[in-house]
Design a protein around this motif. Structure first.
Motif, short mmCIF file in Angstrom:
data_model
loop_
_atom_site.label_atom_id
_atom_site.label_comp_id
_atom_site.label_asym_id
_atom_site.label_seq_id
_atom_site.Cartn_x
_atom_site.Cartn_y
_atom_site.Cartn_z
N HIS A 1 0.82 -1.21 0.00
CA HIS A 1 0.00 0.00 0.00
C HIS A 1 0.86 1.26 0.00
O HIS A 1 1.71 1.45 0.88
CB HIS A 1 -0.88 -0.02 1.26
N ASP B 1 -16.06 1.43 -0.92
CA ASP B 1 -16.01 1.40 0.54
C ASP B 1 -17.31 0.86 1.13
O ASP B 1 -17.44 0.70 2.34
CB ASP B 1 -15.70 2.78 1.11
N CYS C 1 -12.22 -3.63 -2.76
CA CYS C 1 -13.06 -3.05 -1.72
C CYS C 1 -12.50 -3.29 -0.33
O CYS C 1 -11.55 -4.06 -0.13
CB CYS C 1 -14.49 -3.56 -1.83
N ASN C 2 -13.09 -2.59 0.63
CA ASN C 2 -12.77 -2.82 2.04
C ASN C 2 -12.87 -4.31 2.32
O ASN C 2 -13.87 -4.95 2.01
CB ASN C 2 -13.75 -2.03 2.90
N HIS C 3 -11.82 -4.86 2.92
CA HIS C 3 -11.73 -6.32 3.05
C HIS C 3 -12.90 -6.93 3.81
O HIS C 3 -13.28 -8.08 3.57
CB HIS C 3 -10.41 -6.71 3.72
N ALA C 4 -13.54 -6.15 4.71
CA ALA C 4 -14.64 -6.69 5.50
C ALA C 4 -15.88 -6.96 4.66
O ALA C 4 -16.79 -7.70 5.09
CB ALA C 4 -14.98 -5.72 6.63
N SER D 1 -8.64 -6.56 -2.06
CA SER D 1 -9.03 -5.96 -0.78
C SER D 1 -8.02 -4.93 -0.30
O SER D 1 -6.83 -5.09 -0.50
CB SER D 1 -9.12 -7.05 0.30
N TYR D 2 -8.53 -3.91 0.36
CA TYR D 2 -7.70 -2.96 1.10
C TYR D 2 -8.24 -2.86 2.52
O TYR D 2 -9.40 -3.22 2.74
CB TYR D 2 -7.69 -1.59 0.41
N THR D 3 -7.56 -2.28 3.48
CA THR D 3 -6.13 -2.38 3.66
C THR D 3 -5.97 -3.42 4.76
O THR D 3 -6.45 -3.20 5.87
CB THR D 3 -5.52 -1.02 4.04
#
Length: 248
Positions: A15, A175, A195-198, A217-219
């Motif tokens: 990142h 997001d 996207c947001n990993h969750a 996925s981030y982060t």
């Protein structure tokens, strides 16, 4: 069953170059990420007032340079190039300059590294930034075996990038999984959702794959989250913790 096109990028992506271990979006960060074994980096690209793509996340200069409270995109590259983009992080990086997309491309191509360029427009310049970043990326990576991956949260920026250089791979950054997220990515001709990993679970990963899209996925900064994504069969993990994860 949808057959996914071959994916040329590694699973692990550093990142902003080296996460938080070096001043983000600088060549110093890329070098440190590479020293930890990473072969692909994520960075943020926006335009100077005279149209030079350069790497910086925030619209304003204050957090990551000594340029005061101004907006980076409102200054010409000559002025931006004079700022110190390293001292804010630590004394060892004092004097590190801002990095142009061209400098990043030269570093990556000379060393066989890959790049995820997040198109990060100064507000109000979404279409121009998408077009110019794509045009420069096509020029800078002309003849390369693997092109950079262009991503953005801004639909307008991706539309302009697609119109300017349709052959460059694109990814839609999210997001939240808003209504129509898959249809939007398909309309934009994207190769991936980032996207947001969750947000990834068995259902969302299956839906993306069925639509022919890769899943990034981030982060991701802890072992548990990373292992969950690997178990789900996702394709890319963007991390700050280049010191924790050994890239494969």
């Amino acid at each position: 069953m949808t057959t996914l096109a071959p994916w040329p990028y590694p699973r692990w992506i550093a990142h902003r170059g080296a996460g938080k271990l070096a001043p983000e979006n600088t060549l110093a960060a890329f070098r440190l990420g590479a020293a930890h074994g990473y072969r692909m980096f994520e960075c943020d690209a926006k335009l100077s007032a005279d149209g030079v793509p350069f790497l910086m996340h925030d619209a304003t200069l204050a957090r990551t340079t000594n340029g005061g409270q101004g907006v980076g995109g409102e200054l010409p590259w000559h002025a931006l190039s004079q700022f110190d983009a390293g001292s804010w992080h630590s004394r060892v990086f004092a004097g590190e300059p801002l990095c142009t997309l061209e400098h990043a491309a030269r570093f990556c191509r000379a060393n066989g590294y890959l790049l995820n360029i997040e198109i990060k427009p100064t507000p109000g310049t979404e279409r121009q930034t998408g077009e110019v970043v794509a045009q420069h990326a096509a020029r800078l990576w002309h003849g390369a075996a693997i092109a950079p991956l262009l991503t953005s949260f801004q639909v307008e920026a991706l539309e302009s990038a697609a119109a300017a250089q349709p052959e460059l791979p694109r990814g839609l950054l999210l997001d939240a999984l808003r209504d129509g997220w898959l249809a939007t990515a398909q309309r934009l001709g994207c190769a991936a959702i980032v996207c947001n990993h969750a947000l990834w679970d068995i259902g969302t990963v299956a839906g993306a794959k069925a639509a022919g899209l890769r899943t990034l996925s981030y982060t991701v900064n802890d072992d548990g989250a990373a292992q969950r994504l690997i178990d789900l069969g996702t394709d890319g993990i963007i991390t700050d913790r280049v010191d924790l994860f050994t890239p494969s």
